[in-house]
Design a protein around this motif. Structure first.
Motif, PDB file in Angstrom:
ATOM      1  N   GLU A 206      24.434  49.999  28.565  1.00  0.00           N
ATOM      2  CA  GLU A 206      24.973  50.126  27.203  1.00  0.00           C
ATOM      3  C   GLU A 206      23.874  49.787  26.206  1.00  0.00           C
ATOM      4  O   GLU A 206      22.909  49.079  26.540  1.00  0.00           O
ATOM      5  N   ARG A 207      24.061  50.265  24.967  1.00  0.00           N
ATOM      6  CA  ARG A 207      23.130  49.903  23.889  1.00  0.00           C
ATOM      7  C   ARG A 207      23.861  49.882  22.558  1.00  0.00           C
ATOM      8  O   ARG A 207      24.838  50.601  22.347  1.00  0.00           O
ATOM      9  N   TRP A 208      23.363  49.018  21.656  1.00  0.00           N
ATOM     10  CA  TRP A 208      23.910  48.897  20.307  1.00  0.00           C
ATOM     11  C   TRP A 208      22.744  48.794  19.328  1.00  0.00           C
ATOM     12  O   TRP A 208      21.680  48.257  19.661  1.00  0.00           O
ATOM     13  N   ILE A 209      22.949  49.281  18.111  1.00  0.00           N
ATOM     14  CA  ILE A 209      21.934  49.222  17.058  1.00  0.00           C
ATOM     15  C   ILE A 209      22.534  48.507  15.857  1.00  0.00           C
ATOM     16  O   ILE A 209      23.683  48.772  15.469  1.00  0.00           O
ATOM     17  N   GLY A 210      21.773  47.588  15.279  1.00  0.00           N
ATOM     18  CA  GLY A 210      22.236  46.856  14.105  1.00  0.00           C
ATOM     19  C   GLY A 210      21.064  46.401  13.269  1.00  0.00           C
ATOM     20  O   GLY A 210      19.924  46.835  13.470  1.00  0.00           O
ATOM     21  N   LYS A 211      21.345  45.539  12.315  1.00  0.00           N
ATOM     22  CA  LYS A 211      20.301  45.015  11.440  1.00  0.00           C
ATOM     23  C   LYS A 211      20.579  43.536  11.196  1.00  0.00           C
ATOM     24  O   LYS A 211      21.725  43.136  10.954  1.00  0.00           O
ATOM     25  N   ILE A 212      19.533  42.728  11.290  1.00  0.00           N
ATOM     26  CA  ILE A 212      19.618  41.308  10.929  1.00  0.00           C
ATOM     27  C   ILE A 212      18.605  41.087   9.819  1.00  0.00           C
ATOM     28  O   ILE A 212      17.392  41.162  10.036  1.00  0.00           O
ATOM     29  N   VAL A 213      19.120  40.849   8.612  1.00  0.00           N
ATOM     30  CA  VAL A 213      18.300  40.787   7.391  1.00  0.00           C
ATOM     31  C   VAL A 213      17.517  42.092   7.297  1.00  0.00           C
ATOM     32  O   VAL A 213      18.091  43.159   7.223  1.00  0.00           O
ATOM     33  N   LYS A 214      16.186  42.045   7.389  1.00  0.00           N
ATOM     34  CA  LYS A 214      15.389  43.263   7.222  1.00  0.00           C
ATOM     35  C   LYS A 214      15.043  43.939   8.548  1.00  0.00           C
ATOM     36  O   LYS A 214      14.483  45.036   8.573  1.00  0.00           O
ATOM     37  N   ASP A 215      15.355  43.290   9.657  1.00  0.00           N
ATOM     38  CA  ASP A 215      14.925  43.798  10.956  1.00  0.00           C
ATOM     39  C   ASP A 215      15.959  44.723  11.583  1.00  0.00           C
ATOM     40  O   ASP A 215      17.132  44.355  11.717  1.00  0.00           O
ATOM     41  N   ASP A 216      15.509  45.908  12.001  1.00  0.00           N
ATOM     42  CA  ASP A 216      16.335  46.749  12.858  1.00  0.00           C
ATOM     43  C   ASP A 216      16.350  46.130  14.240  1.00  0.00           C
ATOM     44  O   ASP A 216      15.299  45.782  14.797  1.00  0.00           O
ATOM     45  N   VAL A 217      17.546  45.995  14.816  1.00  0.00           N
ATOM     46  CA  VAL A 217      17.703  45.299  16.093  1.00  0.00           C
ATOM     47  C   VAL A 217      18.394  46.229  17.083  1.00  0.00           C
ATOM     48  O   VAL A 217      19.433  46.819  16.784  1.00  0.00           O
ATOM     49  N   LEU A 218      17.789  46.338  18.272  1.00  0.00           N
ATOM     50  CA  LEU A 218      18.378  47.089  19.370  1.00  0.00           C
ATOM     51  C   LEU A 218      18.804  46.099  20.443  1.00  0.00           C
ATOM     52  O   LEU A 218      17.981  45.308  20.926  1.00  0.00           O
ATOM     53  N   LEU A 219      20.075  46.109  20.807  1.00  0.00           N
ATOM     54  CA  LEU A 219      20.617  45.270  21.877  1.00  0.00           C
ATOM     55  C   LEU A 219      20.907  46.172  23.066  1.00  0.00           C
ATOM     56  O   LEU A 219      21.666  47.134  22.948  1.00  0.00           O
ATOM     57  N   VAL A 220      20.298  45.870  24.216  1.00  0.00           N
ATOM     58  CA  VAL A 220      20.479  46.728  25.389  1.00  0.00           C
ATOM     59  C   VAL A 220      20.947  45.917  26.589  1.00  0.00           C
ATOM     60  O   VAL A 220      20.528  44.773  26.795  1.00  0.00           O
ATOM     61  N   HIS A 221      21.844  46.519  27.359  1.00  0.00           N
ATOM     62  CA  HIS A 221      22.239  46.004  28.670  1.00  0.00           C
ATOM     63  C   HIS A 221      21.494  46.821  29.719  1.00  0.00           C
ATOM     64  O   HIS A 221      21.771  48.010  29.905  1.00  0.00           O
ATOM     65  N   ARG A 222      20.557  46.188  30.398  1.00  0.00           N
ATOM     66  CA  ARG A 222      19.786  46.869  31.434  1.00  0.00           C
ATOM     67  C   ARG A 222      20.471  46.723  32.787  1.00  0.00           C
ATOM     68  O   ARG A 222      21.132  45.722  33.065  1.00  0.00           O
ATOM     69  N   GLN A 223      20.282  47.725  33.644  1.00  0.00           N
ATOM     70  CA  GLN A 223      20.924  47.714  34.952  1.00  0.00           C
ATOM     71  C   GLN A 223      20.208  46.807  35.947  1.00  0.00           C
ATOM     72  O   GLN A 223      20.833  46.204  36.812  1.00  0.00           O
ATOM     73  N   GLU A 224      18.874  46.695  35.843  1.00  0.00           N
ATOM     74  CA  GLU A 224      18.118  45.890  36.784  1.00  0.00           C
ATOM     75  C   GLU A 224      18.173  44.407  36.389  1.00  0.00           C
ATOM     76  O   GLU A 224      18.510  44.064  35.259  1.00  0.00           O
ATOM     77  N   ASP A 225      17.860  43.536  37.356  1.00  0.00           N
ATOM     78  CA  ASP A 225      17.734  42.112  37.048  1.00  0.00           C
ATOM     79  C   ASP A 225      16.686  41.929  35.962  1.00  0.00           C
ATOM     80  O   ASP A 225      15.674  42.638  35.920  1.00  0.00           O
ATOM     81  N   ILE A 226      16.892  40.962  35.103  1.00  0.00           N
ATOM     82  CA  ILE A 226      16.032  40.821  33.923  1.00  0.00           C
ATOM     83  C   ILE A 226      14.580  40.524  34.284  1.00  0.00           C
ATOM     84  O   ILE A 226      13.660  40.884  33.551  1.00  0.00           O
ATOM     85  N   LEU A 227      14.343  39.894  35.449  1.00  0.00           N
ATOM     86  CA  LEU A 227      12.970  39.608  35.867  1.00  0.00           C
ATOM     87  C   LEU A 227      12.175  40.870  36.168  1.00  0.00           C
ATOM     88  O   LEU A 227      10.943  40.842  36.206  1.00  0.00           O
ATOM     89  N   TYR A 228      12.880  41.966  36.386  1.00  0.00           N
ATOM     90  CA  TYR A 228      12.230  43.206  36.805  1.00  0.00           C
ATOM     91  C   TYR A 228      12.413  44.333  35.788  1.00  0.00           C
ATOM     92  O   TYR A 228      12.318  45.518  36.136  1.00  0.00           O
ATOM     93  N   CYS A 229      12.632  43.957  34.548  1.00  0.00           N
ATOM     94  CA  CYS A 229      12.704  44.940  33.454  1.00  0.00           C
ATOM     95  C   CYS A 229      11.268  45.265  33.004  1.00  0.00           C
ATOM     96  O   CYS A 229      10.781  44.748  31.981  1.00  0.00           O
ATOM     97  N   ASN A 230      10.608  46.092  33.760  1.00  0.00           N
ATOM     98  CA  ASN A 230       9.184  46.349  33.535  1.00  0.00           C
ATOM     99  C   ASN A 230       8.940  47.435  32.493  1.00  0.00           C
ATOM    100  O   ASN A 230       9.774  48.310  32.276  1.00  0.00           O
ATOM    101  N   ASP A 231       7.765  47.348  31.863  1.00  0.00           N
ATOM    102  CA  ASP A 231       7.261  48.383  30.943  1.00  0.00           C
ATOM    103  C   ASP A 231       8.169  48.625  29.740  1.00  0.00           C
ATOM    104  O   ASP A 231       8.199  49.727  29.184  1.00  0.00           O
ATOM    105  N   LEU A 232       8.897  47.596  29.310  1.00  0.00           N
ATOM    106  CA  LEU A 232       9.803  47.781  28.174  1.00  0.00           C
ATOM    107  C   LEU A 232       9.043  48.079  26.883  1.00  0.00           C
ATOM    108  O   LEU A 232       9.565  48.748  25.996  1.00  0.00           O
ATOM    109  N   GLU A 233       7.817  47.583  26.786  1.00  0.00           N
ATOM    110  CA  GLU A 233       7.037  47.854  25.575  1.00  0.00           C
ATOM    111  C   GLU A 233       6.719  49.345  25.454  1.00  0.00           C
ATOM    112  O   GLU A 233       6.522  49.858  24.347  1.00  0.00           O
ATOM    113  N   LYS A 234       6.680  50.050  26.584  1.00  0.00           N
ATOM    114  CA  LYS A 234       6.434  51.496  26.562  1.00  0.00           C
ATOM    115  C   LYS A 234       7.723  52.269  26.286  1.00  0.00           C
ATOM    116  O   LYS A 234       7.694  53.339  25.691  1.00  0.00           O
ATOM    117  N   VAL A 235       8.852  51.701  26.720  1.00  0.00           N
ATOM    118  CA  VAL A 235      10.142  52.355  26.524  1.00  0.00           C
ATOM    119  C   VAL A 235      10.594  52.262  25.069  1.00  0.00           C
ATOM    120  O   VAL A 235      11.090  53.228  24.484  1.00  0.00           O
TER     121      VAL A 235
END
Length: 278
Positions: free
Chosen positions: A37-66
């Motif tokens: 799942e994913r949600w998009i919102g704003k906190i003050v001036k920042d655009d914020v993306l909230l994501v539920h990833r399927q893999e364990d959080i320790l193995y959420c690799n290459d997110l900076e590229k995604v």
């Protein structure tokens, strides 16, 4: 964009996400690859993306590229055999082998100001809510190791705490507050020595005008060579000004190596015992 990452395998992450969505006006969006799942919102001036990833959080690799984010916040569980109720923050990274995700001998970028702001808010909110939780910063450890500013904010240390909605609410409110109130004037530092849980460096973040990002405990000190020390300097957001040493928490030859490196790289060295905290 700020990206907040939770894993559907993690009850603490799901707890925190639920509380964030109660506090922030998020709009649900179509999930992308590896997202549940994913949600998009704003906190003050920042655009914020909230994501539920399927893999364990320790193995959420290459997110900076995604996501190409300016900051990643990993909201997750903290595990400990003591099962002590704890709210923790830390930078991801591996000084040695990648036993729990990420890349070996690779650090993520420490957003020291955000870590300090998170600790200050966690401490204040848990007191306001009367939560019987310790608040602390841990040394830099485990994956993933995105090559962008990132930090973990966690509920520990057992299933009971992971599902504690009051703790989830405290973490969610801390994330919101941090995105509103980071002070860019704090002096940026890294810490060396002491244990995995870093009470002296946590106190420095809570009580002084310095912000400590990367922490290398006495347990990983033998792994600190030129390559890793250079990463601590180069993978800190902003100009790193101080190496703070828990003098008695390091062997003498390691102290000399760290001090010599600092002198050669325009970094001032301080001792924890010389920094006044309450």
């Amino acid at each position: 964009m700020i990206v907040i990452v939770c894993s559907i395998q993690d009850p603490a992450g799901m707890n925190i996400s639920k509380k964030l969505r109660e506090k922030v006006d998020f709009t649900e969006a179509e999930p992308k690859e590896r997202e549940k799942e994913r949600w998009i919102g704003k906190i003050v001036k920042d655009d914020v993306l909230l994501v539920h990833r399927q893999e364990d959080i320790l193995y959420c690799n290459d997110l900076e590229k995604v996501y190409t984010p300016e900051l990643i916040i990993f909201a997750s569980r903290h595990s400990s055999t003591t099962e002590e109720p704890t709210l923790t923050v830390h930078v991801p990274g591996n000084f040695g082998e990648a036993e729990y995700g990420g890349l070996p001998r690779t650090l993520s970028i420490a957003p020291s100001h955000y870590l300090k702001a998170a600790l200050l808010n966690l401490f204040e909110i848990k007191n306001e809510l009367g939560l019987e939780y310790e608040v602390s910063q841990e040394q830099t450890h485990h994956g993933p190791t995105p090559q962008c500013p990132s930090f973990f904010i966690e509920i520990g240390s057992s299933k009971k705490q992971w599902k504690d909605e009051a703790a989830g609410s405290a973490i969610a409110q801390t994330i919101i507050n941090v995105l509103k109130m980071v002070n860019k004037d704090w002096g940026i530092a890294a810490g060396f020595g002491g244990g995995h849980y870093a009470p002296k460096f946590s106190k420095i973040n809570l009580d002084t005008d310095m912000s400590v990002g990367h922490i290398a405990s006495k347990y990983v000190a033998p792994l600190l060579d030129e390559h890793m020390l250079s990463q601590i300097v180069n993978k800190t957001l902003g100009k790193l000004k101080f190496f703070i040493l828990d003098w008695k928490g390091l062997k003498s030859e390691k102290r000399l190596q760290i001090v010599e490196f600092a002198e050669n790289n325009d970094v001032e060295t301080l001792k924890t015992k010389d920094i006044i905290t309450t």
